[in-house]
Design a protein around this motif. Structure first.
Motif, PDB file in Angstrom:
ATOM      1  N   UNK A  50       0.807  -1.230   0.000  1.00 25.99           N
ATOM      2  CA  UNK A  50       0.000   0.000   0.000  1.00 25.99           C
ATOM      3  C   UNK A  50       0.835   1.272   0.000  1.00 25.99           C
ATOM      4  N   UNK A  51       2.171   1.131  -0.024  1.00 26.09           N
ATOM      5  CA  UNK A  51       3.025   2.316  -0.063  1.00 26.09           C
ATOM      6  C   UNK A  51       2.968   2.899  -1.471  1.00 26.09           C
ATOM      7  N   UNK A  52       2.523   4.138  -1.614  1.00 28.45           N
ATOM      8  CA  UNK A  52       2.363   4.696  -2.960  1.00 28.45           C
ATOM      9  C   UNK A  52       3.702   4.969  -3.639  1.00 28.45           C
ATOM     10  N   UNK A  53       3.704   4.953  -4.950  1.00 31.78           N
ATOM     11  CA  UNK A  53       4.866   5.362  -5.734  1.00 31.78           C
ATOM     12  C   UNK A  53       4.704   6.836  -6.031  1.00 31.78           C
ATOM     13  N   UNK A  54       5.540   7.649  -5.395  1.00 33.93           N
ATOM     14  CA  UNK A  54       5.393   9.092  -5.540  1.00 33.93           C
ATOM     15  C   UNK A  54       6.551   9.645  -6.360  1.00 33.93           C
ATOM     16  N   UNK A  55       6.254  10.579  -7.209  1.00 30.89           N
ATOM     17  CA  UNK A  55       7.272  11.212  -8.015  1.00 30.89           C
ATOM     18  C   UNK A  55       7.739  12.493  -7.331  1.00 30.89           C
ATOM     19  N   UNK A  56       8.816  13.051  -7.841  1.00 30.69           N
ATOM     20  CA  UNK A  56       9.493  14.147  -7.151  1.00 30.69           C
ATOM     21  C   UNK A  56       8.557  15.300  -6.813  1.00 30.69           C
ATOM     22  N   UNK A  57       7.741  15.716  -7.754  1.00 26.93           N
ATOM     23  CA  UNK A  57       6.899  16.887  -7.505  1.00 26.93           C
ATOM     24  C   UNK A  57       5.806  16.621  -6.480  1.00 26.93           C
ATOM     25  N   UNK A  58       5.527  15.334  -6.204  1.00 30.09           N
ATOM     26  CA  UNK A  58       4.477  14.989  -5.251  1.00 30.09           C
ATOM     27  C   UNK A  58       5.019  14.845  -3.837  1.00 30.09           C
ATOM     28  N   UNK A  59       6.147  14.142  -3.685  1.00 31.41           N
ATOM     29  CA  UNK A  59       6.595  13.789  -2.339  1.00 31.41           C
ATOM     30  C   UNK A  59       7.616  14.754  -1.760  1.00 31.41           C
ATOM     31  N   UNK A  60       8.239  15.593  -2.580  1.00 33.19           N
ATOM     32  CA  UNK A  60       9.277  16.473  -2.056  1.00 33.19           C
ATOM     33  C   UNK A  60       8.791  17.372  -0.927  1.00 33.19           C
ATOM     34  N   UNK A  61       7.618  18.037  -1.036  1.00 33.76           N
ATOM     35  CA  UNK A  61       7.168  18.859   0.093  1.00 33.76           C
ATOM     36  C   UNK A  61       6.956  18.042   1.362  1.00 33.76           C
ATOM     37  N   UNK A  62       6.417  16.838   1.217  1.00 36.17           N
ATOM     38  CA  UNK A  62       6.244  15.982   2.380  1.00 36.17           C
ATOM     39  C   UNK A  62       7.569  15.595   3.003  1.00 36.17           C
ATOM     40  N   UNK A  63       8.557  15.316   2.170  1.00 38.94           N
ATOM     41  CA  UNK A  63       9.892  14.994   2.676  1.00 38.94           C
ATOM     42  C   UNK A  63      10.487  16.161   3.434  1.00 38.94           C
ATOM     43  N   UNK A  64      10.351  17.346   2.882  1.00 38.17           N
ATOM     44  CA  UNK A  64      10.921  18.518   3.530  1.00 38.17           C
ATOM     45  C   UNK A  64      10.257  18.771   4.878  1.00 38.17           C
ATOM     46  N   UNK A  65       8.957  18.579   4.952  1.00 37.00           N
ATOM     47  CA  UNK A  65       8.260  18.748   6.235  1.00 37.00           C
ATOM     48  C   UNK A  65       8.715  17.687   7.238  1.00 37.00           C
ATOM     49  N   UNK A  66       8.843  16.432   6.761  1.00 40.90           N
ATOM     50  CA  UNK A  66       9.282  15.359   7.657  1.00 40.90           C
ATOM     51  C   UNK A  66      10.672  15.659   8.211  1.00 40.90           C
ATOM     52  N   UNK A  67      11.560  16.145   7.353  1.00 38.52           N
ATOM     53  CA  UNK A  67      12.907  16.485   7.807  1.00 38.52           C
ATOM     54  C   UNK A  67      12.878  17.683   8.759  1.00 38.52           C
ATOM     55  N   UNK A  68      12.104  18.696   8.414  1.00 40.77           N
ATOM     56  CA  UNK A  68      12.007  19.880   9.273  1.00 40.77           C
ATOM     57  C   UNK A  68      11.511  19.494  10.654  1.00 40.77           C
ATOM     58  N   UNK A  69      10.474  18.661  10.700  1.00 37.73           N
ATOM     59  CA  UNK A  69       9.917  18.248  11.993  1.00 37.73           C
ATOM     60  C   UNK A  69      10.920  17.431  12.789  1.00 37.73           C
ATOM     61  N   UNK A  70      11.621  16.523  12.109  1.00 40.23           N
ATOM     62  CA  UNK A  70      12.575  15.654  12.810  1.00 40.23           C
ATOM     63  C   UNK A  70      13.739  16.446  13.382  1.00 40.23           C
ATOM     64  N   UNK A  71      14.192  17.450  12.649  1.00 38.57           N
ATOM     65  CA  UNK A  71      15.403  18.168  13.040  1.00 38.57           C
ATOM     66  C   UNK A  71      15.114  19.441  13.835  1.00 38.57           C
ATOM     67  N   UNK A  72      13.947  20.043  13.649  1.00 35.32           N
ATOM     68  CA  UNK A  72      13.659  21.296  14.322  1.00 35.32           C
ATOM     69  C   UNK A  72      12.934  21.107  15.651  1.00 35.32           C
TER      70      UNK A  72
END
Length: 407
Positions: A253-275
């Motif tokens: 069930x893990x979706x296949x996401x392309x760069x324009x779709x998942x990049x904002x989510x990745x950046x938020x995940x990193x921001x939350x983890x590190x900030x």
């Protein structure tokens, strides 16, 4: 207001933490975890957390455990010289060709070593398996009462994995007879092209290209750095690693996401983890000391381990999904090199962070690793807190991609 998935997960984790012994949360135990020869000799069958997978990953019978244990002090015992671990996405031309040849040769040799050689890829897998499945019993305590050792979901996660990658790198250097060889890192956290952003160009040397694609150097099925038991996602060109995956999502069930779709989510995940981590327990995970029972997974994980670390493991899938097999896939090492790079970045971010635990029950934890000469080495957490002492640094990359993220 309804629960979001993140709210629900946080609620579940808080409920799990409520079951953690008070002595563990308050640091009332008075002794650090210590891995000794007795720990290795009493190694038993392990169990992968949250699964029914049992493990048999103790040191091979033909590995001699009646040997001296030699203390390892990085300032004293490190290989001479300084090396720079670089971002894989910026290697090109002759440098990329040379590195690819060396890396492939090293894993050719490592895969061919006999099972009784602790430097073999099989034994590298078993080391992580034993430390991460409860196969090691705390000395003089009982496995039946869950007094086993796990280097995940607690404050042992970051230092143990730094040590593992460090000794793994030294083994690769020895197999290549090249003490200058550096194990470069997978810069999976960067989803933007920094060379196109204002204020980045002209800042000096570094790698500002996006690094969120699975590294090509580990995706050639004719080389020893390739592992066939991975998700097909890793083989699709221009697919972004998904750092937003959480526990409980089936692989199918893990979706296949392309760069324009998942990049904002990745950046938020990193921001939350590190900030968000402004105290050691937030970032490093809860204390785990001698006499503490092994924790329910995720309950004690620090922010960097919880996400993105666990997320890219799930996204790659295959052997990397479980601690019993994760290090059999060579991608484990450049991915974890980036995790420890992010630890180093977090240390320098300020914002009222209490940098690291000062508890001697963390600083004096002792692990055992076989070094490049098959010598069993004892090393403490307090001795690996400076990567300068370990003899390397990391190339500058575009951490601003998630530091400056605004939802």
């Amino acid at each position: 207001m309804g629960f979001t998935l993140k709210n629900l997960l946080q609620h579940i984790i808080l409920l799990q933490l409520a079951t953690v012994p008070v002595c563990m949360l308050l640091g009332a135990q008075a002794a650090p975890i210590r891995i000794t020869l007795d720990t290795l000799k009493t190694c038993t069958q392990g169990l992968v957390a949250q699964t029914n997978i049992t493990t048999s990953c103790c040191p091979a019978p033909d590995i001699n455990l009646d040997v001296p244990v030699v203390d390892f002090i990085p300032k004293r015992d490190r290989i001479n010289g300084h090396r720079v671990r670089k971002a894989l996405q910026c290697l090109s031309g002759e440098e990329l060709e040379t590195y690819t040849q060396k890396l492939t040769k090293a894993y050719d040799i490592m895969r061919a070593l006999p099972a009784g050689d602790p430097r073999s890829l099989l034994q590298q897998q078993r080391i992580h398996c034993a430390y991460g499945s409860g196969a090691f019993i705390q000395d003089d305590l009982s496995a039946a009462d869950n007094y086993t050792i796990d280097v995940h979901s607690n404050w042992l996660f970051l230092p143990w994995h730094r040590m593992f990658v460090y000794f793994h790198e030294r083994i690769l250097q020895k197999l290549l007879d090249d003490p200058t060889f550096a194990l470069h890192f997978w810069n999976f956290d960067n989803s933007l092209d920094g060379t196109k952003s204002n204020g980045v160009e002209g800042k000096g040397e570094g790698c500002f290209k996006p690094g969120h694609f699975f590294p090509d150097i580990y995706n050639n099925n004719s080389t020893s750095t390739f592992e066939p038991v991975r998700s097909p996602r890793t083989l699709i060109p221009n697919i972004t690693v998904d750092l937003t995956i959480v526990a409980g999502v089936p692989q199918a069930n893990i979706p296949v996401r392309f760069a324009n779709d998942s990049a904002p989510g990745n950046r938020k995940a990193m921001h939350d983890a590190m900030q968000s981590g402004t105290i050691p327990r937030d970032f490093f995970g809860v204390p785990f000391k001698y006499g503490d029972a092994r924790l329910f997974p995720l309950a004690g994980a620090g922010s960097l381990e919880f996400q993105p670390h666990n997320s890219w493991h799930r996204w790659i899938g295959g052997l990397t999904r479980f601690p019993s097999t994760a290090t059999a896939d060579p991608i484990f090492n450049p991915a974890h090199a980036n995790i420890e790079r992010l630890w180093d970045v977090w240390m320098k971010m300020g914002d009222n962070r209490k940098l690291q635990p000062t508890d001697p029950d963390w600083l004096d934890v002792e692990f055992l690793f076989w070094d490049e000469n098959q010598v069993l080495r004892r090393i403490k957490i307090r001795d690996i807190l400076s990567i300068s002492d370990l003899g390397y640094s990391f190339e500058k990359v575009y951490d601003e991609s998630w530091m400056d993220f605004v939802a």
